[in-house]
Enzyme design. Structure first.
Site, PDB file in Angstrom:
ATOM      1  N   PHE A   8      -6.745   5.590   4.275  1.00 18.30           N
ATOM      2  CA  PHE A   8      -5.468   6.258   4.052  1.00 18.30           C
ATOM      3  C   PHE A   8      -4.634   5.441   3.338  1.00 18.30           C
ATOM      4  O   PHE A   8      -4.300   4.281   3.777  1.00 18.30           O
ATOM      5  CB  PHE A   8      -4.774   6.888   5.329  1.00 18.30           C
ATOM      6  CG  PHE A   8      -5.803   7.960   5.968  1.00 18.30           C
ATOM      7  CD1 PHE A   8      -5.579   9.418   5.574  1.00 18.30           C
ATOM      8  CD2 PHE A   8      -6.594   7.599   7.036  1.00 18.30           C
ATOM      9  CE1 PHE A   8      -6.352  10.171   6.466  1.00 18.30           C
ATOM     10  CE2 PHE A   8      -7.505   8.575   7.762  1.00 18.30           C
ATOM     11  CZ  PHE A   8      -7.358   9.986   7.433  1.00 18.30           C
ATOM     12  N   ASP A   9      -3.834   6.065   2.425  1.00 16.63           N
ATOM     13  CA  ASP A   9      -2.712   5.415   2.073  1.00 16.63           C
ATOM     14  C   ASP A   9      -1.581   5.580   2.921  1.00 16.63           C
ATOM     15  O   ASP A   9      -1.807   6.616   3.977  1.00 16.63           O
ATOM     16  CB  ASP A   9      -2.116   6.029   0.714  1.00 16.63           C
ATOM     17  CG  ASP A   9      -0.867   5.531   0.320  1.00 16.63           C
ATOM     18  OD1 ASP A   9      -0.542   4.443   0.168  1.00 16.63           O
ATOM     19  OD2 ASP A   9       0.116   6.461  -0.130  1.00 16.63           O
ATOM     20  N   LEU A  10      -0.363   5.067   3.216  1.00 12.13           N
ATOM     21  CA  LEU A  10       0.531   5.126   4.341  1.00 12.13           C
ATOM     22  C   LEU A  10       1.732   6.026   3.584  1.00 12.13           C
ATOM     23  O   LEU A  10       1.655   7.460   3.969  1.00 12.13           O
ATOM     24  CB  LEU A  10       1.236   4.018   4.650  1.00 12.13           C
ATOM     25  CG  LEU A  10       2.238   4.140   5.866  1.00 12.13           C
ATOM     26  CD1 LEU A  10       1.526   4.801   7.029  1.00 12.13           C
ATOM     27  CD2 LEU A  10       2.715   2.825   6.271  1.00 12.13           C
ATOM     28  N   ASP A  11       2.508   5.681   2.976  1.00 13.48           N
ATOM     29  CA  ASP A  11       3.752   6.423   2.431  1.00 13.48           C
ATOM     30  C   ASP A  11       3.510   7.539   1.635  1.00 13.48           C
ATOM     31  O   ASP A  11       2.658   7.557   0.497  1.00 13.48           O
ATOM     32  CB  ASP A  11       4.505   5.451   1.542  1.00 13.48           C
ATOM     33  CG  ASP A  11       5.387   4.343   2.316  1.00 13.48           C
ATOM     34  OD1 ASP A  11       5.470   4.392   3.409  1.00 13.48           O
ATOM     35  OD2 ASP A  11       5.948   3.360   1.698  1.00 13.48           O
ATOM     36  N   ASP A 163      -1.580   9.971  -1.976  1.00 13.98           N
ATOM     37  CA  ASP A 163      -0.710  10.764  -2.736  1.00 13.98           C
ATOM     38  C   ASP A 163      -0.235  10.301  -4.111  1.00 13.98           C
ATOM     39  O   ASP A 163       0.698  11.045  -4.697  1.00 13.98           O
ATOM     40  CB  ASP A 163       0.572  10.885  -1.836  1.00 13.98           C
ATOM     41  CG  ASP A 163       1.170   9.644  -1.806  1.00 13.98           C
ATOM     42  OD1 ASP A 163       2.714   9.912  -2.079  1.00 13.98           O
ATOM     43  OD2 ASP A 163       0.859   8.374  -1.840  1.00 13.98           O
TER      44      ASP A 163
END
Length: 216
Positions: A8-11, A163
């Site tokens: 996963f990306d975070l932000d 995202d």
């Protein structure tokens, strides 16, 4: 090939830091360049590394700008970060089902840890690759490759969720499957142009997608 690993990306993916990021950019840029930047001007800065962004604005002040940004970001973190619906439950369920899960982010480790602790996601992730751990940032494959190595996972058994186009292209460059999140600030159509394998309308959409992939 079955999927056993989710990165996963975070932000903007696991936690909603959009207002924090926008406010941090506006504070920093309006301190140094008063009245030159509005909200819509800083939206393109979400995704690339701070170094890349500030280099294009003023090569001579990069470190100064990064320091100012990070100070504001740190000071206002907990008041401006919000949760996304179904994220916690989905990651919890992935762990329960035995998936390996990791985070690949272009943030510095200190603020990554603040975000994970605030959202209570810190209990789930054994592997977190930050900008402090790599030479190249997404979309270069290095951060994903490092996470996969630490998780003892193969690219063809992994899915990258993010995202931003840096996440999708980064996954493609590393050889993973990719899933884009429709709640991106940049809009669904923006991410569809990069041809992710899947589009999530909420994080819990991941569960049936993985179930279907691993059934076939």
């Amino acid at each position: 090939m079955k999927i056993n690993t989710v990165l996963f990306d975070l932000d903007g993916t696991l936690i909603n830091t959009n207002e924090l990021i926008i406010s941090s950019f506006l504070h920093t840029l309006n301190t140094y360049y008063p009245d030159q930047y509005k909200r819509e001007d800083v939206l393109p800065f979400i995704g690339p590394s701070l170094h890349d962004t500030f280099s294009k604005i003023d090569e001579s002040k990069v470190e100064e700008l990064i320091t100012s940004y990070r100070q504001f970001n740190h000071d206002h973190h907990d008041e401006l970060v919000e949760e996304y619906e179904t994220v916690y439950e989905t990651v919890q369920e992935l762990k329960k089902q035995g998936y390996k899960v990791g985070i690949v982010t272009t943030k510095a480790r200190q603020t990554v840890e603040m975000g994970l602790k605030l959202s209570k996601l810190d209990e789930f992730f054994d592997v977190v690759v930050t900008i402090d751990d790599v030479e190249h940032v997404k979309p270069h494959p290095e951060p994903l490759q490092k996470a996969l190595q630490l998780l003892d996972a193969k690219p063809e058994e992994a899915l990258m969720v993010g995202d931003n186009h840096h996440d999708i292209v980064g996954g493609q460059n590393a050889g993973t499957k990719t899933a884009a999140v429709s709640w991106t600030l940049k809009g669904r159509a923006y991410l569809e142009a990069y041809k992710p394998d899947f589009m999530l309308d909420k994080m819990s959409d991941l569960l049936p997608i993985l179930s279907d992939m691993n059934r076939s």
